[in-house]
Scaffold this motif. Structure first.
Motif: not given
Ligand code: UDP
Length: 252
Positions: A40-69
């Motif tokens: 889970v990232e804040t504000d927006a999904e970053s391409v860098e994180t998406a890239d790491v997740l895609r290459k990880s070989g792990v089943m994943y869900r990439h979420l964004v949290c819009t609630e600002n702290s």
């Protein structure tokens, strides 16, 4: 069939983010499935994180949290809530584990998560803030029975349960089937942002279990350390003197 593991990781952009996510991803890759990694990232999904997740070989869900702290000390609270909502909404069945991106995890830990029926906890090794020594935080056990806690920090003595964020896991059914544990909840189970530093874990756990009798200490006698929470980053130990990195190392 093996029980599903639901690993929840809040993450944010900083110099070592790519290193941390790759490291954790590679451990998770070695865990026998089924496992789903909720990042889970804040504000927006970053391409860098998406890239790491895609290459990880792990089943994943990439979420964004819009609630600002508004509170900088919250560190991942809202992101974990976003993951809890997702698990609840989609009724993901499994053992939920909050794995921060910067901690160090053994494979044995993920094996023992599968032994948990309802709520499991174990001791985590860490470096004491400002004291130059290694300490434990978590349960003292006889078999799987929790009968005490490693307490170190005077300011935190008032905590009901002395558990690190990376030192417990629970069955996801508790999120949508409150009657199952004979503890009807008026409000949804969430991490709260107004909680004093150091009390996040206990406040959350108090919503899940009544007392130690409802906990399972793992491994038997809580005899081994399965993960480490070193807090290196917050004390700048990671950087050699004179180094200052602003950007994600992967993005340079
Ligand atoms: N985190 C985040 N946003 C922030 C601060 C922290 O997503 O603004 C994440 C971080 O990536 C880690 C978790 O929240 O997965 C815990 O953060 P940190 O390691 O700073 O907390 P500490 O280990 O010192 O309790």
């Amino acid at each position: 069939p093996k029980k599903q593991l639901i690993v929840v990781t809040p993450t944010y952009n900083r110099a070592l983010q790519a290193y941390y996510l790759n490291r954790l991803g590679q451990v998770l890759r070695l865990v026998p499935p089924p496992l789903v990694w909720i990042v889970v990232e804040t504000d927006a999904e970053s391409v860098e994180t998406a890239d790491v997740l895609r290459k990880s070989g792990v089943m994943y869900r990439h979420l964004v949290c819009t609630e600002n702290s508004t509170n900088v000390k919250d560190r991942g609270v809202h992101q974990r809530n976003t993951a809890l909502d997702h698990i609840k909404h989609h009724k993901l069945d499994g053992i939920v584990y909050f794995a921060d991106d910067d901690n160090i995890y053994s494979l044995e830990l993920f094996e023992s998560l599968r032994e948990i029926r309802r709520f499991g906890t174990w001791p985590v090794a860490m470096l004491a803030q400002g004291k130059n020594k290694a300490i434990l935080e978590g349960p003292v056990c006889n078999g799987s029975k929790v009968f005490g806690w490693h307490t170190n920090d005077k300011s935190k003595r008032l905590r009901r349960f002395h558990v690190d964020m990376s030192g417990f896991a629970f069955n996801s059914t508790i999120l949508w089937d409150p009657k199952r544990w004979q503890r009807p909840f008026a409000t949804p189970i969430r991490q709260l942002d107004s909680v004093k530093e150091g009390f996040q874990e206990t406040t959350f756990i108090e919503q899940l279990v009544e007392d130690e009798t409802q906990m399972e200490g793992t491994p038997p006698n809580c005899s081994r350390i399965m993960n480490w929470h070193l807090h290196l980053e917050s004390r700048g130990l990671v950087y050699p003197k004179g180094w200052l990195l602003q950007k994600n190392l992967d993005a340079i």
